[in-house]
Each structure stands twice: as C-alpha cells, then as structure tokens.
Design a protein around this motif. Sequence first.
Motif, short mmCIF file in Angstrom:
data_model
loop_
_atom_site.label_atom_id
_atom_site.label_comp_id
_atom_site.label_asym_id
_atom_site.label_seq_id
_atom_site.Cartn_x
_atom_site.Cartn_y
_atom_site.Cartn_z
N ASP A 33 0.70 -1.17 0.11
CA ASP A 33 0.02 0.03 -0.01
C ASP A 33 0.80 1.17 0.12
N HIS A 34 2.08 1.22 0.71
CA HIS A 34 2.78 2.46 0.86
C HIS A 34 3.73 2.53 -0.19
N LEU A 35 4.17 1.54 -1.00
CA LEU A 35 4.85 1.79 -2.19
C LEU A 35 4.12 1.89 -3.33
N GLY A 36 2.74 1.36 -3.38
CA GLY A 36 2.14 1.71 -4.68
C GLY A 36 2.76 1.27 -6.09
N SER A 37 2.81 1.99 -6.95
CA SER A 37 3.27 1.96 -8.30
C SER A 37 4.89 2.53 -8.38
N GLY A 38 5.17 3.12 -7.33
CA GLY A 38 6.51 3.72 -7.12
C GLY A 38 6.54 5.13 -7.56
N LYS A 39 5.59 5.99 -7.79
CA LYS A 39 5.47 7.10 -8.43
C LYS A 39 5.96 8.39 -7.55
N GLU A 40 5.87 8.05 -6.25
CA GLU A 40 6.45 9.17 -5.35
C GLU A 40 8.11 9.17 -5.51
N TRP A 41 8.65 8.04 -5.76
CA TRP A 41 10.13 8.03 -5.97
C TRP A 41 10.42 8.07 -7.27
N ASP A 42 9.48 8.63 -8.26
CA ASP A 42 9.67 8.69 -9.82
C ASP A 42 10.44 7.43 -10.23
N LEU A 43 9.81 6.28 -9.97
CA LEU A 43 10.18 5.13 -10.46
C LEU A 43 9.04 4.46 -11.43
N VAL A 44 8.30 5.26 -11.94
CA VAL A 44 7.28 4.87 -13.04
C VAL A 44 7.64 5.55 -14.25
N GLY A 45 8.00 4.56 -15.31
CA GLY A 45 8.32 5.07 -16.60
C GLY A 45 9.18 3.96 -17.33
N LYS A 46 9.33 4.16 -18.47
CA LYS A 46 9.94 3.38 -19.72
C LYS A 46 11.25 2.80 -19.29
N ASN A 47 12.15 3.58 -18.50
CA ASN A 47 13.56 3.13 -18.21
C ASN A 47 13.59 3.04 -16.92
N SER A 48 12.67 2.98 -16.00
CA SER A 48 12.70 2.75 -14.32
C SER A 48 11.62 1.95 -14.10
N GLY A 49 11.79 1.31 -12.69
CA GLY A 49 10.75 0.46 -12.30
C GLY A 49 11.14 0.03 -10.87
N LEU A 50 9.86 -0.17 -10.21
CA LEU A 50 9.87 -0.71 -8.88
C LEU A 50 9.24 -2.23 -8.88
N LYS A 51 9.67 -3.25 -8.30
CA LYS A 51 9.19 -4.61 -8.29
C LYS A 51 9.34 -5.03 -6.80
N LEU A 52 8.25 -5.33 -6.49
CA LEU A 52 7.89 -6.07 -5.16
C LEU A 52 8.06 -7.64 -5.21
N PHE A 53 8.77 -8.36 -4.72
CA PHE A 53 9.00 -9.81 -4.60
C PHE A 53 8.55 -10.38 -3.13
#
Length: 370
Positions: free
Chosen positions: A69-89
Amino acid sequence: MASNNNVLGLIFANMHDDTIETLTKTRTTGSVLFGGRYRLIDFPLSNMVNSGINEIGVITKRNYQSLMDHLGSGKEWDLVGKNSGLKLFPPYGRNESVLYAGRLEALKGIVGYIENTSADYVVMSDCDAPMTINYKPIIKAHIEKNADITAVYTVGNLYKTGTIFSMNEDGRVVDVMINPETDGDCNISLNTYVVKKAFLLQIIKEASSRGAVSFERSVLQDSKDTINIYGYEFTGYTSRINDLYSYYKANMNLLDKTNRNALFTSTRPIYTKVKDTCPSKFGLDSKVKNSLIADGCIIEGTVENSVIFRGVKIGKNTVVKDSIVMQNSIIGNDCNLSCMILDKNVNVSDGKILSSAKTTPLFISKKTNV
C-alpha cells in the motif's frame, strides 16, 4: 565508472523483523513508521533514486500488505517510466521458492530477475539504519579497488547485535565478527553492500549447492580470506534500529535540529507516500515544545519532546511528553502520557495516565483501546 542505468538496487524489507517484533507483528521492518511521516524503507529507496538507480527490487517475506500500500506503483520515488521500475517480490514467487531464512535464500528466490536485468552492479540494502547516503562514490571505490564486495560501515559503539569488520591499512576486510561482545568504537556494518552482478550470481549458486542461507556468515565471514572484501566508511548521521529502545531513541534523536538537518537534506530529499491531508490545527490552549508534529493533527493539549504522526488527535488538558504517537491515534481529554510508544489507531479514553521510563518505553499495539 558505472552509469546510472547499469546498477540494480535490492532492498530487503523483512530482514530484521525478529529484532523489533513488537513493531513488526503486522508489518515488515521496511513498513515501520519513523520520524513523523516516513517509513523505514523510504530511506534506502530514496537513497537509491537520488543516486541515479532507477531499477529497484524490494524483497519481502511476510506481513507485506502495508508495504504494498505504501509503495504503490513507485510514483512518489519517480520509479514509473519506460526506463525505470519498482518491483515487489513476495515469497513463493517461483515454484521452488521457500519462506527464506536468510539473505542468500532470499536472493535465490529472485535469481531469475537478477539474471535478466541489464545491470552490471548490484547495491543491496536493509531497512534498519535510516541514513542519507550517496551510493555513487561507493560504487566508484568498488570498481577502483577491484573489490568483490564493498561493505558500508560506520564507526561507533555496538548496541546489542551487529556485524563488525576489521580491516588492514588498505581497507580490505581481514576479520568479520557477528554479534560479538565488545567495548568501545568499532566498525559496524550498515547492512549495505555493493557487488558485481556476475559475482553475486556466482555466490547465490554456490550457496544453493551448499544449503547456505546467511550472507554474513557463509560469504563475508567464511570467505574473507579468498575474496576481496573492502570496507567503505559512512561518516554521516545514522541510527541502527535493533530493538524497541533503539527505535524510540532514533526517533527522539530527531528532536535535535543538528541530527534532523543531517538526515533530511535539501539536496538529497527523502521521499514518501504523499497524503492529501490538511495542515495541523492547534487549539487556543495548546502548548507544543520541542516536538515533531505531522500534518492532519488536532492538538488541544500539551505536547513536549514528542514525535506525533499524521492525523493524531490530542484532547484538552492532556499532556504528552517524551512519547511517539503514530498516525490516526486518538488521545482523549485529561490524559497524561509519558515515555510511551502508541502504534497506529490507538484510542486512549479520557482521564487515562500512561507512564514509563525513557530506557524502557511502553508500547501500545495497533488498534488498541485503552
């Protein structure tokens, strides 16, 4: 020098759950609230983003709903984009995955992900030591020394548990001690490591064949004489959280402006989930002294030397001193709280007196009615 886009960040969200069990019964270590409006995972995550690392994996084990819930898509850390990404395992990501017992077993569970990244180097971090750190010079030193592993450490007194390094004059680690009994200053691991991806994959596969689970014991301690492990001293402000008292003290230390300014800088900000809440409201008879008050609070009583999280309500003629009150907790009228830690959504009814000592703060669990 490694470029920004060939470094993978890995964060271990549950690695220290057993040391702060009172806080992690329903959440990961990374989800533990800190400093009025943050979670512990915000620090390594923000440090990686500020260091240009835009591919980050978060490894979890259990109780990770609040983390998601806290991390979501990662947009608060600017991790939403073509060349970036946040993955939860989460655990059991593969058929052969297990509920890991150590760092090596956790890495084995995501070995396919590591293999398929374009990264040449990996930065690994836990969530138990909030700090503001730039990983770029560490990666640079790692490459220049041709190190197999670079371990970040700080100099200080060991409190309870930790990994200690001894190094020669060149900075190469020559001895590794785990949870030793020691006095005086020593080189304490901050559970942050830089390693070349190819070497990390080799470590994981060898550990799998031997049934090894602990990175500290099976790699750092047992292989210190055969691989090049170098230390990198972090000289900035940090605190190590490994029990309830150290958590309490780490929060209380932020009431010192010097510590607060060292941890929260304008050049390397710590990002967190944004909530659209109104500013805090202070009643006509309220008094606040040397405290951190987050947004969305209603303060009608007295608050001294305390950390108050978002959405907290403190009633009339109530005094809160030397305490931590987490978000959305409600403290009624005519109460007196001293040296307390209240988790989220705690409801303290009118007229209650709750007191403890600074060395042994009393903890009230989430959603408790007192």
